[in-house]
Design a protein around this motif. Structure first.
Motif, PDB file in Angstrom:
ATOM      1  N   GLY A  12     -21.057  34.400  -6.463  1.00 32.01           N
ATOM      2  CA  GLY A  12     -21.633  34.381  -7.808  1.00 32.01           C
ATOM      3  C   GLY A  12     -21.801  35.770  -8.383  1.00 32.01           C
ATOM      4  O   GLY A  12     -21.526  36.006  -9.561  1.00 32.01           O
ATOM      5  N   ILE A  13     -22.239  36.720  -7.544  1.00 30.87           N
ATOM      6  CA  ILE A  13     -22.394  38.101  -8.011  1.00 30.87           C
ATOM      7  C   ILE A  13     -21.031  38.692  -8.377  1.00 30.87           C
ATOM      8  O   ILE A  13     -20.888  39.367  -9.397  1.00 30.87           O
ATOM      9  CB  ILE A  13     -23.110  38.945  -6.947  1.00 30.87           C
ATOM     10  CG1 ILE A  13     -24.571  38.484  -6.831  1.00 30.87           C
ATOM     11  CG2 ILE A  13     -23.044  40.423  -7.280  1.00 30.87           C
ATOM     12  CD1 ILE A  13     -25.320  39.077  -5.669  1.00 30.87           C
ATOM     13  N   VAL A  14     -20.028  38.414  -7.547  1.00 34.26           N
ATOM     14  CA  VAL A  14     -18.673  38.898  -7.854  1.00 34.26           C
ATOM     15  C   VAL A  14     -18.168  38.273  -9.150  1.00 34.26           C
ATOM     16  O   VAL A  14     -17.524  38.941  -9.961  1.00 34.26           O
ATOM     17  CB  VAL A  14     -17.716  38.608  -6.673  1.00 34.26           C
ATOM     18  CG1 VAL A  14     -16.272  38.869  -7.063  1.00 34.26           C
ATOM     19  CG2 VAL A  14     -18.095  39.440  -5.469  1.00 34.26           C
ATOM     20  N   MET A  15     -18.475  36.992  -9.380  1.00 33.44           N
ATOM     21  CA  MET A  15     -18.039  36.331 -10.609  1.00 33.44           C
ATOM     22  C   MET A  15     -18.713  36.931 -11.840  1.00 33.44           C
ATOM     23  O   MET A  15     -18.139  36.922 -12.934  1.00 33.44           O
ATOM     24  CB  MET A  15     -18.308  34.832 -10.527  1.00 33.44           C
ATOM     25  CG  MET A  15     -17.372  34.117  -9.572  1.00 33.44           C
ATOM     26  SD  MET A  15     -17.789  32.389  -9.344  1.00 33.44           S
ATOM     27  CE  MET A  15     -17.188  31.718 -10.891  1.00 33.44           C
ATOM     28  N   ILE A  21      -9.127  37.187 -13.280  1.00 29.85           N
ATOM     29  CA  ILE A  21      -8.078  37.940 -12.599  1.00 29.85           C
ATOM     30  C   ILE A  21      -6.771  37.707 -13.336  1.00 29.85           C
ATOM     31  O   ILE A  21      -6.592  36.690 -13.999  1.00 29.85           O
ATOM     32  CB  ILE A  21      -7.932  37.524 -11.114  1.00 29.85           C
ATOM     33  CG1 ILE A  21      -7.652  36.027 -10.990  1.00 29.85           C
ATOM     34  CG2 ILE A  21      -9.154  37.904 -10.316  1.00 29.85           C
ATOM     35  CD1 ILE A  21      -7.306  35.571  -9.589  1.00 29.85           C
ATOM     36  N   SER A  22      -5.873  38.665 -13.224  1.00 24.81           N
ATOM     37  CA  SER A  22      -4.559  38.513 -13.840  1.00 24.81           C
ATOM     38  C   SER A  22      -3.494  38.859 -12.810  1.00 24.81           C
ATOM     39  O   SER A  22      -3.720  39.664 -11.915  1.00 24.81           O
ATOM     40  CB  SER A  22      -4.414  39.391 -15.077  1.00 24.81           C
ATOM     41  OG  SER A  22      -4.537  40.746 -14.721  1.00 24.81           O
ATOM     42  N   TYR A  23      -2.359  38.234 -12.957  1.00 25.49           N
ATOM     43  CA  TYR A  23      -1.250  38.465 -12.045  1.00 25.49           C
ATOM     44  C   TYR A  23       0.052  38.364 -12.824  1.00 25.49           C
ATOM     45  O   TYR A  23       0.101  37.800 -13.911  1.00 25.49           O
ATOM     46  CB  TYR A  23      -1.269  37.481 -10.875  1.00 25.49           C
ATOM     47  CG  TYR A  23      -1.231  36.024 -11.302  1.00 25.49           C
ATOM     48  CD1 TYR A  23      -0.027  35.343 -11.380  1.00 25.49           C
ATOM     49  CD2 TYR A  23      -2.389  35.340 -11.628  1.00 25.49           C
ATOM     50  CE1 TYR A  23       0.018  34.019 -11.774  1.00 25.49           C
ATOM     51  CE2 TYR A  23      -2.359  34.021 -12.017  1.00 25.49           C
ATOM     52  CZ  TYR A  23      -1.162  33.366 -12.091  1.00 25.49           C
ATOM     53  OH  TYR A  23      -1.113  32.057 -12.490  1.00 25.49           O
ATOM     54  N   THR A  24       1.095  38.938 -12.265  1.00 25.24           N
ATOM     55  CA  THR A  24       2.394  38.972 -12.920  1.00 25.24           C
ATOM     56  C   THR A  24       3.370  38.079 -12.169  1.00 25.24           C
ATOM     57  O   THR A  24       3.450  38.134 -10.942  1.00 25.24           O
ATOM     58  CB  THR A  24       2.940  40.410 -12.952  1.00 25.24           C
ATOM     59  OG1 THR A  24       1.978  41.241 -13.590  1.00 25.24           O
ATOM     60  CG2 THR A  24       4.239  40.487 -13.707  1.00 25.24           C
ATOM     61  N   THR A  25       4.098  37.257 -12.918  1.00 29.15           N
ATOM     62  CA  THR A  25       5.137  36.426 -12.319  1.00 29.15           C
ATOM     63  C   THR A  25       6.494  36.867 -12.861  1.00 29.15           C
ATOM     64  O   THR A  25       6.600  37.334 -13.991  1.00 29.15           O
ATOM     65  CB  THR A  25       4.925  34.932 -12.638  1.00 29.15           C
ATOM     66  OG1 THR A  25       4.939  34.751 -14.048  1.00 29.15           O
ATOM     67  CG2 THR A  25       3.614  34.425 -12.080  1.00 29.15           C
ATOM     68  N   GLU A  43       0.069  36.404 -16.284  1.00 26.03           N
ATOM     69  CA  GLU A  43      -0.793  35.224 -16.340  1.00 26.03           C
ATOM     70  C   GLU A  43      -2.217  35.663 -16.020  1.00 26.03           C
ATOM     71  O   GLU A  43      -2.432  36.660 -15.336  1.00 26.03           O
ATOM     72  CB  GLU A  43      -0.340  34.183 -15.311  1.00 26.03           C
ATOM     73  CG  GLU A  43       1.113  33.774 -15.421  1.00 26.03           C
ATOM     74  CD  GLU A  43       1.393  32.910 -16.616  1.00 26.03           C
ATOM     75  OE1 GLU A  43       0.501  32.187 -17.065  1.00 26.03           O
ATOM     76  OE2 GLU A  43       2.522  32.966 -17.113  1.00 26.03           O
ATOM     77  N   SER A  44      -3.186  34.911 -16.495  1.00 23.90           N
ATOM     78  CA  SER A  44      -4.576  35.250 -16.184  1.00 23.90           C
ATOM     79  C   SER A  44      -5.383  33.983 -15.929  1.00 23.90           C
ATOM     80  O   SER A  44      -5.094  32.923 -16.476  1.00 23.90           O
ATOM     81  CB  SER A  44      -5.206  36.057 -17.315  1.00 23.90           C
ATOM     82  OG  SER A  44      -5.274  35.280 -18.484  1.00 23.90           O
ATOM     83  N   VAL A  45      -6.370  34.146 -15.068  1.00 23.39           N
ATOM     84  CA  VAL A  45      -7.318  33.077 -14.770  1.00 23.39           C
ATOM     85  C   VAL A  45      -8.701  33.619 -15.102  1.00 23.39           C
ATOM     86  O   VAL A  45      -9.147  34.611 -14.531  1.00 23.39           O
ATOM     87  CB  VAL A  45      -7.244  32.666 -13.282  1.00 23.39           C
ATOM     88  CG1 VAL A  45      -8.284  31.601 -12.971  1.00 23.39           C
ATOM     89  CG2 VAL A  45      -5.855  32.193 -12.919  1.00 23.39           C
ATOM     90  N   ASN A  46      -9.376  32.997 -16.043  1.00 20.97           N
ATOM     91  CA  ASN A  46     -10.702  33.441 -16.476  1.00 20.97           C
ATOM     92  C   ASN A  46     -11.713  32.335 -16.226  1.00 20.97           C
ATOM     93  O   ASN A  46     -11.391  31.156 -16.285  1.00 20.97           O
ATOM     94  CB  ASN A  46     -10.692  33.800 -17.964  1.00 20.97           C
ATOM     95  CG  ASN A  46      -9.783  34.954 -18.264  1.00 20.97           C
ATOM     96  OD1 ASN A  46      -9.725  35.912 -17.514  1.00 20.97           O
ATOM     97  ND2 ASN A  46      -9.062  34.857 -19.369  1.00 20.97           N
TER      98      ASN A  46
END
Length: 69
Positions: A12-15, A21-25, A43-46
């Motif tokens: 939870g603290i990290v969140m 996070i984002s990543y490249t495909t 791409e990103s995950v929020n």
């Protein structure tokens, strides 16, 4: 129960600190024999900030339940 509670608190603290996070495909657009054209897309995950708060609260609840026994 205590270990799961501690893991939820840390997650939870990290969140709270990292809101996504984002990543490249890389994908192949054209593959014609020796010629190959690739395209990279990011791409990103929020996640919402309150998700971290819920994880911290759930961690504290699990720690409290674990101490009562």
């Amino acid at each position: 129960m205590k270990i799961i509670g501690i893991i939820l608190i840390v997650a939870g603290i990290v969140m709270f600190l990292v809101t996504g996070i984002s990543y490249t495909t890389e994908e192949t657009v054209i593959d014609a024999g020796p010629i190959e054209v690739n395209a990279e897309s990011e791409e990103s995950v929020n996640w919402p900030p309150y998700a971290g708060g819920i994880a911290v609260i759930a961690g504290f609840v699990l720690l409290a339940v674990g101490r009562k026994k």
